[in-house]
Design an enzyme around this catalytic site. Structure first.
Site, PDB file in Angstrom:
ATOM      1  N   ILE A 175      23.017  38.334  93.027  1.00 55.02           N
ATOM      2  CA  ILE A 175      24.255  38.660  93.744  1.00 55.02           C
ATOM      3  C   ILE A 175      25.387  39.028  92.804  1.00 55.02           C
ATOM      4  O   ILE A 175      26.476  39.365  93.254  1.00 55.02           O
ATOM      5  CB  ILE A 175      24.686  37.497  94.651  1.00 55.02           C
ATOM      6  CG1 ILE A 175      24.896  36.220  93.831  1.00 55.02           C
ATOM      7  CG2 ILE A 175      23.667  37.265  95.748  1.00 55.02           C
ATOM      8  CD1 ILE A 175      25.416  35.040  94.648  1.00 55.02           C
ATOM      9  N   GLY A 176      25.154  38.970  91.499  1.00 55.96           N
ATOM     10  CA  GLY A 176      26.220  39.326  90.569  1.00 55.96           C
ATOM     11  C   GLY A 176      25.792  39.061  89.140  1.00 55.96           C
ATOM     12  O   GLY A 176      24.631  38.776  88.846  1.00 55.96           O
ATOM     13  N   GLY A 217      24.731  35.615  81.905  1.00 51.70           N
ATOM     14  CA  GLY A 217      23.522  36.137  82.531  1.00 51.70           C
ATOM     15  C   GLY A 217      23.769  36.441  83.998  1.00 51.70           C
ATOM     16  O   GLY A 217      24.909  36.535  84.453  1.00 51.70           O
ATOM     17  N   GLU A 218      22.689  36.557  84.753  1.00 55.00           N
ATOM     18  CA  GLU A 218      22.782  36.911  86.163  1.00 55.00           C
ATOM     19  C   GLU A 218      23.181  35.708  87.015  1.00 55.00           C
ATOM     20  O   GLU A 218      22.930  34.556  86.665  1.00 55.00           O
ATOM     21  CB  GLU A 218      21.447  37.458  86.658  1.00 55.00           C
ATOM     22  CG  GLU A 218      21.061  38.794  86.051  1.00 55.00           C
ATOM     23  CD  GLU A 218      19.730  39.306  86.568  1.00 55.00           C
ATOM     24  OE1 GLU A 218      19.538  40.522  86.625  1.00 55.00           O
ATOM     25  OE2 GLU A 218      18.867  38.466  86.901  1.00 55.00           O
ATOM     26  N   LYS A 263      23.466  30.180  88.340  1.00 54.09           N
ATOM     27  CA  LYS A 263      23.862  30.882  87.130  1.00 54.09           C
ATOM     28  C   LYS A 263      22.741  30.728  86.110  1.00 54.09           C
ATOM     29  O   LYS A 263      22.285  29.618  85.849  1.00 54.09           O
ATOM     30  CB  LYS A 263      25.170  30.316  86.561  1.00 54.09           C
ATOM     31  CG  LYS A 263      26.398  30.580  87.422  1.00 54.09           C
ATOM     32  CD  LYS A 263      27.642  30.071  86.717  1.00 54.09           C
ATOM     33  CE  LYS A 263      28.897  30.348  87.537  1.00 54.09           C
ATOM     34  NZ  LYS A 263      30.120  29.875  86.855  1.00 54.09           N
ATOM     35  N   ASP A 297      43.072  29.096  84.340  1.00 50.79           N
ATOM     36  CA  ASP A 297      42.722  30.422  84.853  1.00 50.79           C
ATOM     37  C   ASP A 297      42.694  30.410  86.372  1.00 50.79           C
ATOM     38  O   ASP A 297      41.791  30.948  86.990  1.00 50.79           O
ATOM     39  CB  ASP A 297      41.359  30.853  84.293  1.00 50.79           C
ATOM     40  CG  ASP A 297      41.112  32.351  84.482  1.00 50.79           C
ATOM     41  OD1 ASP A 297      42.096  33.087  84.740  1.00 50.79           O
ATOM     42  OD2 ASP A 297      39.958  32.778  84.384  1.00 50.79           O
TER      43      ASP A 297
END
Length: 980
Positions: A620-621, A626-627, A646, A739
C-alpha cells in the site's frame, strides 16, 4: 511517403470506429414507409376539403401511403391525427417528416390566405381513447411542437424536391401519444412520418461494459460491469457507472475501478483484458503491463500470475513472486583452524557462488571421533559456539568445551534463503582437528605422579608445562612437579603448556584423593564434607552478587530510567505550571538509545510474533526503510484482524536495522486510543517487520482532500480533539514528537485520528532546566509546521509540539490545504518573524482560529498546554452553537504573502482553468473544457445537473463550485433567443 499514408489511414479507421461506437442508436416507434395497408388516420371530417389518403412515391420512387390536402381558402383548419404511438419509456422522441408543398404563386386558385406552412401537435394519453371528436380539434388540449415551413416549394416547371424536417417532442410522461397535423391554407403532401427515440449504444471503455440505455430523464445513469478477466478490488466494490444524455450520447468518462486480474493486462485502449503471453506474468490485479519472467524462471501457459522456477532454482517463502529465482551457495573456501588445547577458532573465505542472493549465512557442524578411524557422533550440548552455531553473519566462529586429546570433524556450510528448499542439502567444507592432552595420575599416601601426551597440533615448540593443583580445604599454586602432599586429602589437578606464543588453556581437571593411614577414622571425612558444602554455598552467593553488580553497572534498568525520566518530566512542565504531576502520570517514556544494546530495548518493549501468524495481502506504500503492506494477523486464540506491515528491505546495515526497530521500541511504550498501536515485530526471519494496527482511511491530509467539504465543523472538532488527547498523553510521558503534521495522523474507518510516525522524535535531554532535545547539524526540519525557536536554535519541547498542533488545526479546517500555500520556506520564516499568522480557513469558527493563534504565540511559555487544548475543544463540543460563529470577511492579518482570500472576479481569474485552480478544484479542469465551458461567461447558468453530467458527484465540491460562481457574479453576455 507511403508509410505516412498508411499511418493516416490507420488513424482515420480508429477515429471512425470511435464515432461508430459513441454515435447514438435509434429505435423506431412508427414509420409510415413500412406500412403495407391503409393508415386510416383520423381527420376532422366536418371541414372540407379534408386530408386524403392516397398512394404516392417517395424520394426513391417507392410506393408509399401518403396524405395530401390542397385548400382553396384558409378559412378553416384541417386536422389529421395518427394512431396511438407508445413512447417505450423515453422522455423525449424525434419526428422525421418527409413532405412536399406547392408554392402559393403557382396555385391556380391563389388567394391571400394561402400558406406555405403547417402546424405539428401531439397529445399524450395512457390509453388509446381518441375518437373523431375527442380530444377536441383545437390547440388546447394538444401541445404544439412547431410551425413547419418548407425549404423547397414546387412550382410550375420547377425541379421536384422533397422537404425533410426532424423535430423533438417532449417531455413525455404518459404511456403513449398521438401526432396531429393542422393545415391552414397549405397545398401539400405528407409523404412519410418516422417517429423514433435516441438511445446510448452499448459501450466498452475503461475495462467496463455498459448496456444500451434509453434516457428517461435529462441524464440517465447506466450501471455496467467489468469486462471478462477484470474485477473491482476492495471488500465492497461499487459497479461501474456512466451517464446517458437525452440526445443519446454518453456523457463524460465512466466512474469505474475495474482492473485486470492477475495474469492479464489491458489492451486495445482498455477495451479488454488480454492474457499474459508465455514467458510473461502479472502478479497483482491493477494497471500496468505483463512483465517478462525474472531470471531463472518461466511460464508454460498464458495468463500466469507468477513464474515457476527452473530446476535447481528456488524462491524463499519471504521472496516476492516477481523476484528472480536463486539457488543455494557453493561451499565456503579455505577454512583455517587455530587450536588452543580444548578450544578452537575457525575462519574461512566466502563461497565463489552466493547463489544470486545477499542473505548469506554460515553454519558449523561438529562431530566427535573418540577413536582413530572409528565412528563419529554429534558433539552434543557440551560444546559452545560464539557468536552461534547457526545463522552466522560473519566468517569466524570460536568453539570451546571440547574434550582433550580427541579428534573432531568440523564442517562449515554456507546457506542462504533457499538452502532449505534444495534436496541436496547445504554445501560445506570439512576439516579435522585434535585437541590438547589429558593428564594421567598415579597416587600413594603422600605423593602423586602425573603423565600426559605432547599436544599434536601445536604450532610452536613447547618450552615448559604449568601445573596447577588445589587442596579443596587449602588453595595453592606451584610451578614445579616435585612436591609433598597431605595424607587422606582430596586434590584437583590441571596442566597447561607454555610456548613462545604464551600459555594455553588448562586441560580437564582431575580430582583424586591421597591414601589415608591405616588408623585413620571416618570422622575427618565427615568434617571435610561439611566444610566443602559450606564453601560451595558461600561461593554461589558471591558469584550471584557479582553478576548482579556487573549487570546493574553495564546498562540502565527500567526502574533507573523511569526515575531519570520522572525527574525530567517534572522539569519539562515547569514553564507551564507549578502544580506537581499526579501519581497516575508517573509512567514515563524511556529512550531506547540509552540502552548499551538497543536490541534489548526492542525485546523489552516490543512483542516478537511468529512469521507464520502473518499473511501479507498487498503493498500500500513505501517507507524510508522498505515497503508498507496491508496484511492479516492471526494469533492462536485471538481474533484475526488487519494490520499495517512495515518491512526492512534487504541489504541493510546494522545501523539501519537498529534505527528501523527503534520506532517499535518507542511505540511499544504507548497505550492510548489516539496513539497508533504496536501489534509486534518479526526479527527471527527475513524481512524484518513492524506490525501496527491498520487504519483504513490512511493519512489525514489526503483523506481530507479526498472528502473536501464532506464533514461538518463538529465532526472536524471531534477529529482535532482526538489528536490533542493523544498529544496530551505523549507530553505527560515527557515525550516530544517533533514532526506533528496531518500527514503523520492516521484515520480509521470510524474517523478516529491517531498520532503516528515516531521516526524523528527523541527523548528530552536530562541535564537541562529547560528540557529539550537538539537535532543533528543539517538535519531536516519541517519548516511549515515547526515553532520559530525550534527553527532558530534546533531545540524542541512540548511547547513546540503545541505550535505544530496549531498548524494541524489549520490543515483540518481547510480540508488538507497546504500551510502557507506556495510560499517558499524562507518566506515562511520571514513572515513568522514579522508576527504574521495564517488567516482563518473558509467557514472556520472564530473560536477555533483563536485557539490556533494561541498555539502560535511567539513566547513558548504563553502557549497553552495540551491539557488546556483538550478542555477548550471539549467545551466547544458541548456547545455546538459556538461553532456557528465564523470569522468575518477581511478579518485577520493583511499581508501580501499570507492573505490568500482576495475576492475572485472574472477579470482576476481570466480563464476557467485559472478559476478552478483558485478554488482548488483543478482536478475538474479537463471535464469543464471537454463539455464546452471555455470562457467564464458560459458558467453563468450552470446547475447541479450540469455538474453531475461533468462527473462532479461530491456534494461538497458541487457546493463549492456553485458558491464560487455565485460570488463571481458573472453576467451572461450571449444574446437571447429571437422568435420569428
Amino acid at each position: 511517403m507511403e508509410l505516412f499514408s498508411r499511418n493516416v489511414a490507420a488513424l482515420w479507421i480508429i477515429l471512425l470506429e470511435f464515432l461508430l461506437e459513441t454515435a447514438a442508436d435509434e429505435e423506431v416507434l412508427m414509420n409510415t414507409k413500412t406500412e403495407t395497408s391503409d393508415l386510416k388516420w383520423t381527420t376532422n371530417s366536418h371541414s372540407k376539403p379534408e386530408w386524403e389518403e392516397i398512394s404516392g412515391l417517395d424520394e426513391e420512387n417507392n410506393s408509399v401511403r401518403t396524405y395530401q390536402i390542397c385548400q382553396a381558402d384558409g378559412s378553416s383548419s384541417h386536422w389529421l391525427r395518427s394512431k396511438l404511438i407508445e413512447r417505450q419509456e423515453a422522455s423525449q422522441v424525434y419526428v422525421e417528416l418527409l413532405f412536399t408543398m406547392i408554392e402559393c404563386s403557382s396555385r391556380i386558385t391563389h388567394h391571400r390566405s394561402c400558406k406555405e406552412t403547417f402546424n405539428l401537435y401531439y397529445y399524450q394519453s395512457d390509453t388509446d381513447d381518441a375518437t373523431a371528436t375527442h380530444p377536441a380539434w383545437m390547440e388546447n388540449p394538444y401541445t404544439k411542437v412547431d410551425t413547419v415551413a418548407a425549404d423547397f416549394l414546387l412550382r410550375k416547371g420547377g425541379e421536384k424536391k422533397f422537404n425533410v424536417k426532424t423535430l423533438r417532442l417532449g417531455p413525455l410522461t404518459k404511456l403513449g401519444f398521438y401526432l396531429a397535423f393542422q393545415a391552414q391554407g397549405a397545398c401539400m403532401a405528407l409523404l412519410s412520418v418516422r417517429v423514433f427515440l435516441k438511445k446510448c449504444p452499448a459501450l466498452t471503455c475503461s475495462l467496463s461494459v455498459f448496456p444500451e440505455t434509453v434516457p428517461r430523464s435529462l441524464v440517465q445513469e447506466a450501471v455496467g460491469q467489468c469486462v471478462a478477466n477484470a474485477e473491482q478490488p476492495g471488500p465492497n466494490p461499487r459497479p461501474p457507472k456512466m451517464f446517458c444524455g437525452e440526445d443519446g450520447q454518453w456523457v463524460d468518462q465512466p466512474t469505474t475501478t475495474c482492473t485486470c486480474l492477475p495474469g492479464f493486462e489491458a489492451s486495445h485502449g482498455e477495451l479488454e483484458c488480454r492474457a499474459c503471453p508465455v514467458g510473461h506474468f502479472k502478479m497483482r490485479s491493477g494497471p500496468g503491463p505483463c512483465s517478462v519472467c525474472p531470471d531463472s524462471s518461466h511460464t508454460g501457459e498464458t495468463g500466469s500470475a507468477s513464474c515457476v522456477c527452473r530446476p535447481g532454482f528456488y524462491r524463499a517463502p519471504a521472496d516476492s513472486p516477481d523476484t528472480p529465482c536463486t539457488r543455494p551457495p557453493s561451499s565456503p573456501r579455505s577454512p583455517v583452524p587455530q587450536v588452543n588445547d580444548t578450544s578452537l577458532t575457525l575462519e574461512w573465505s566466502e563461497p565463489l557462488d552466493s547463489g544470486g542472493r545477499s542473505d548469506l549465512t554460515y553454519s558449523v557442524e561438529c562431530r566427535m571421533c573418540p577413536a582413530p578411524g572409528g565412528p563419529c557422533a554429534p558433539c552434543g550440548d557440551g560444546v559452545n559456539y560464539q557468536p552461534s552455531q547457526t545463522g552466522i553473519q560473519g566468517r569466524r566462529v570460536s568453539i570451546w568445551g571440547l574434550r582433550p586429546h580427541t579428534t573432531y570433524s568440523f564442517t562449515v556450510m554456507a546457506l542462504n534463503g533457499v538452502s532449505p528448499l534444495s534436496q541436496q542439502g547445504p554445501a560445506g567444507e570439512t576439516i579435522n582437528i585434535t585437541t590438547s592432552p589429558n593428564s594421567e595420575t598415579q597416587r600413594d599416601k603422600s605423593s602423586l605422579t602425573l603423565h600426559w601426551n605432547t599436544p599434536t597440533q601445536s604450532h610452536y615448540r613447547i618450552l615448559q608445562y604449568h601445573l596447577y593443583y588445589t587442596i579443596l580445604e587449602v588453595h595453592l599454586t606451584v610451578l614445579n612437579v616435585h612436591f609433598d602432599l597431605r595424607r587422606a586429602t582430596q586434590y584437583e589437578v590441571q596442566v597447561r603448556a607454555r610456548t613462545l606464543a604464551g600459555y594455553g588453556s588448562f586441560g580437564q581437571a582431575v580430582i583424586f584423593r591421597t591414601l589415608p593411614d591405616e588408623d585413620d577414622s571416618s570422622s575427618p571425612l565427615l568434617v571435610t564434607g561439611i566444610l566443602i558444602a559450606m564453601g560451595m554455598l558461600l561461593l554461589i552467593i558471591v558469584i550471584a552478587a557479582a553478576i548482579y553488580c556487573i549487570r546493574y553497572n553495564k546498562r540502565p534498568t527500567r526502574k533507573r530510567e523511569s526515575q531519570k525520566a520522572q525527574e525530567i518530566s517534572t522539569e519539562s512542565n515547569s514553564h507551564h505550571s507549578l502544580v506537581p504531576c499526579p501519581l497516575h502520570f508517573l509512567k514515563v517514556y524511556i529512550d531506547p538509545f540509552t540502552y548499551e544494546d538497543p536490541n534489548e530495548a526492542v525485546r523489552e518493549f516490543a512483542k516478537e510474533i511468529d512469521v507464520s501468524c502473518v499473511k501479507i495481502e498487498e503493498v500500500i506504500g513505501a517507507g524510508e526503510f522498505g515497503e508498507v503492506c496491508r496484511g492479516r494477523l492471526r494469533i492462536p486464540g485471538k481474533k484475526e484482524n488487519y494490520v499495517a506491515i512495515k518491512t526492512l528491505k534487504g541489504g541493510y546495515t546494522d545501523k539501519q536495522r537498529r534505527d528501523f526497530l527503534s520506532e517499535a521500541s518507542i511505540m511499544g511504550q504507548f497505550q492510548h486510543p489516539n496513539i497508533i498501536h504496536l501489534e509486534g515485530i518479526i526479527t527471527a526471519s527475513c524481512p524484518v517487520m513492524i506490525l501496527t494496527e491498520f487504519m483504513e482511511n490512511g493519512a489525514l491530509d489526503s483523506f481530507l482532500r479526498l472528502n473536501d467539504g464532506q464533514f461538518t465543523p463538529i465532526q472536524l472538532v471531534g477529529m482535532l480533539r482526538g489528536i490533542a488527547s493523544g498529544m496530551k498523553y505523549l507530553s505527560e510521558m515527557s515525550y516530544v514528537h517533533r514532526d506533528l503534521a496531518a500527514r503523520n495522523i492516521l484515520v480509521n474507518s470510524n474517523l478516529v485520528c491517531k498520532v503516528s510516525d515516531f521516526g524523528l522524535s527523541r527523548f528530552l535531554q536530562e541535564n537541562s532546566s529547560d528540557p529539550t532535545y537538539t537535532s543533528s547539524l543539517g538535519g531536516k526540519i519541517p519548516i511549515r509546521w515547526t515553532a520559530p525557536e525550534a527553527i532558530a536554535f534546533r531545540k524542541f519541547t512540548s511547547a513546540s509540539d503545541v505550535w505544530s498542533y496549531g498548524i494541524v488545526m489549520w490543515e483540518v479546517m481547510s480540508f488538507g490545504e497546504r500551510p502557507y500555500w506556495d510560499m517558499s520556506n524562507q518566506d515562511v520564516i520571514n513572515a513568522i518573524e514579522q508576527d504574521y499568522r495564517l488567516p482563518p480557513p473558509p467557514d472556520c469558527p472564530t473560536h477555533l482560529h483563536q485557539l490556533m493563534l494561541d498555539c502560535w504565540q511567539k513566547e513558548r511559555t504563553a502557549r497553552p498546554r495540551f491539557s488546556n487544548i483538550v478542555s477548550a475543544l471539549d467545551k466547544l463540543i458541548r456547545n455546538p452553537a459556538s461553532l456557528k460563529i465564523t470569522a468575518q470577511e477581511g478579518a485577520g492579518p493583511s499581508h501580501p504573502l499570507l492573505d490568500q482570500r482576495s475576492p475572485l472576479t472574472p477579470a482576476s481569474c481570466g480563464t476557467v482553468a485559472d478559476w478552478l485552480r483558485a478554488i482548488k478544484m483543478e482536478r475538474y479542469e479537463e471535464s469543464f473544457l471537454q463539455a464546452g465551458y471555455t470562457s467564464m461567461q458560459l458558467l453563468a447558468h450552470i446547475t447541479t445537473e450540469d455538474l453531475l453530467r461533468l462527473g462532479i458527484t461530491l456534494a461538497g465540491h458541487q457546493k463549492k463550485i456553485l458558491s464560487s460562481i455565485e460570488a463571481l457574479g458573472i453576467q451572461n453576455q450571449t444574446p437571447g433567443n429571437v422568435l420569428y
